[in-house]
Design a protein around this motif. Structure first.
Motif, mmCIF file in Angstrom:
data_model
loop_
_atom_site.group_PDB
_atom_site.id
_atom_site.type_symbol
_atom_site.label_atom_id
_atom_site.label_comp_id
_atom_site.label_asym_id
_atom_site.label_seq_id
_atom_site.Cartn_x
_atom_site.Cartn_y
_atom_site.Cartn_z
ATOM 1 N N GLU A 44 0.875 -1.173 0.000
ATOM 2 C CA GLU A 44 0.000 0.000 0.000
ATOM 3 C C GLU A 44 0.906 1.215 0.000
ATOM 4 O O GLU A 44 1.762 1.358 0.882
ATOM 5 C CB GLU A 44 -0.910 0.006 1.222
ATOM 6 C CG GLU A 44 -1.905 1.148 1.208
ATOM 7 C CD GLU A 44 -2.913 1.042 2.328
ATOM 8 O OE1 GLU A 44 -2.701 1.709 3.364
ATOM 9 O OE2 GLU A 44 -3.894 0.297 2.176
ATOM 10 N N ASP A 45 0.746 2.065 -1.005
ATOM 11 C CA ASP A 45 1.600 3.237 -1.171
ATOM 12 C C ASP A 45 3.082 2.866 -1.087
ATOM 13 O O ASP A 45 3.885 3.579 -0.478
ATOM 14 C CB ASP A 45 1.253 4.312 -0.145
ATOM 15 C CG ASP A 45 -0.146 4.880 -0.346
ATOM 16 O OD1 ASP A 45 -0.593 4.951 -1.516
ATOM 17 O OD2 ASP A 45 -0.795 5.247 0.644
ATOM 18 N N GLY A 46 3.440 1.727 -1.664
ATOM 19 C CA GLY A 46 4.822 1.297 -1.725
ATOM 20 C C GLY A 46 5.380 0.684 -0.454
ATOM 21 O O GLY A 46 6.573 0.404 -0.379
ATOM 22 N N GLU A 47 4.526 0.458 0.535
ATOM 23 C CA GLU A 47 4.991 -0.128 1.796
ATOM 24 C C GLU A 47 4.362 -1.502 1.999
ATOM 25 O O GLU A 47 3.223 -1.743 1.610
ATOM 26 C CB GLU A 47 4.646 0.788 2.973
ATOM 27 C CG GLU A 47 5.386 2.108 2.909
ATOM 28 C CD GLU A 47 5.088 3.020 4.083
ATOM 29 O OE1 GLU A 47 6.003 3.725 4.502
ATOM 30 O OE2 GLU A 47 3.934 3.021 4.576
ATOM 31 N N ARG A 48 5.131 -2.396 2.626
ATOM 32 C CA ARG A 48 4.606 -3.719 2.972
ATOM 33 C C ARG A 48 3.396 -3.534 3.880
ATOM 34 O O ARG A 48 3.452 -2.780 4.855
ATOM 35 C CB ARG A 48 5.668 -4.525 3.709
ATOM 36 C CG ARG A 48 6.877 -4.880 2.877
ATOM 37 C CD ARG A 48 7.975 -5.457 3.783
ATOM 38 N NE ARG A 48 9.172 -5.778 3.058
ATOM 39 C CZ ARG A 48 10.233 -4.966 2.945
ATOM 40 N NH1 ARG A 48 10.231 -3.775 3.535
ATOM 41 N NH2 ARG A 48 11.289 -5.341 2.259
ATOM 42 N N THR A 49 2.321 -4.229 3.562
ATOM 43 C CA THR A 49 1.084 -4.090 4.324
ATOM 44 C C THR A 49 0.468 -5.465 4.524
ATOM 45 O O THR A 49 0.469 -6.292 3.619
ATOM 46 C CB THR A 49 0.090 -3.175 3.579
ATOM 47 O OG1 THR A 49 0.727 -1.916 3.323
ATOM 48 C CG2 THR A 49 -1.170 -2.950 4.377
ATOM 49 N N CYS A 50 -0.038 -5.703 5.729
ATOM 50 C CA CYS A 50 -0.714 -6.975 6.003
ATOM 51 C C CYS A 50 -2.097 -6.705 6.574
ATOM 52 O O CYS A 50 -2.328 -5.685 7.217
ATOM 53 C CB CYS A 50 0.112 -7.851 6.943
ATOM 54 S SG CYS A 50 0.501 -7.110 8.531
ATOM 55 N N PHE A 51 -2.983 -7.638 6.291
ATOM 56 C CA PHE A 51 -4.353 -7.610 6.791
ATOM 57 C C PHE A 51 -4.625 -8.944 7.469
ATOM 58 O O PHE A 51 -4.416 -9.992 6.872
ATOM 59 C CB PHE A 51 -5.365 -7.441 5.647
ATOM 60 C CG PHE A 51 -5.274 -6.120 4.945
ATOM 61 C CD1 PHE A 51 -6.085 -5.068 5.326
ATOM 62 C CD2 PHE A 51 -4.388 -5.931 3.890
ATOM 63 C CE1 PHE A 51 -6.017 -3.846 4.667
ATOM 64 C CE2 PHE A 51 -4.313 -4.721 3.229
ATOM 65 C CZ PHE A 51 -5.124 -3.673 3.623
ATOM 66 N N PHE A 52 -5.089 -8.890 8.704
ATOM 67 C CA PHE A 52 -5.481 -10.092 9.440
ATOM 68 C C PHE A 52 -6.955 -9.948 9.805
ATOM 69 O O PHE A 52 -7.342 -8.960 10.430
ATOM 70 C CB PHE A 52 -4.672 -10.243 10.735
ATOM 71 C CG PHE A 52 -3.228 -10.573 10.534
ATOM 72 C CD1 PHE A 52 -2.821 -11.895 10.416
ATOM 73 C CD2 PHE A 52 -2.266 -9.584 10.476
ATOM 74 C CE1 PHE A 52 -1.484 -12.218 10.245
ATOM 75 C CE2 PHE A 52 -0.925 -9.892 10.299
ATOM 76 C CZ PHE A 52 -0.531 -11.212 10.185
#
Length: 99
Positions: A44-52
């Motif tokens: 997201e916007d070039g950053e690592r992103t996680c969803f749990f």
């Protein structure tokens, strides 16, 4: 209550934990603590992103789960309730029937 936790990891912090070998350990610890029904990893916007997506029984679960994202990853964290399709049907059904 079903919740979604979103953690967005700044590039520098993500690179550091990737290089020192702790990123996978941090994610596995979060997965073990949350026991999510689903987990997704993206950018997201070039950053690592996680969803749990997980079930939160009580708000006291927040500190042990969230602090690692703050302290170990310098992540921006969001936590909010969510519904699946069955929850939506039930809620709308209850609303329409006046219960």
């Amino acid at each position: 209550m079903r919740m979604v936790l979103k953690a967005r990891i700044p590039t520098e912090a993500g690179n550091a934990v990737l290089r020192n070998g702790t990123l996978l350990k941090i994610m596995e610890a979060a997965y073990a603590a949350l026991q999510p029904e689903a987990a997704y990893f993206t950018l997201e916007d070039g950053e690592r992103t996680c969803f749990f997506y997980f079930d939160m029984q009580q708000s006291s679960q927040m500190p042990p789960v969230l602090e690692s994202f703050f302290m170990d990853l310098n992540a921006k964290v969001a936590l909010q309730p969510v519904m699946n399709a069955d929850d939506l049907r039930t809620g709308l059904g209850d609303m329409m029937s006046g219960t």
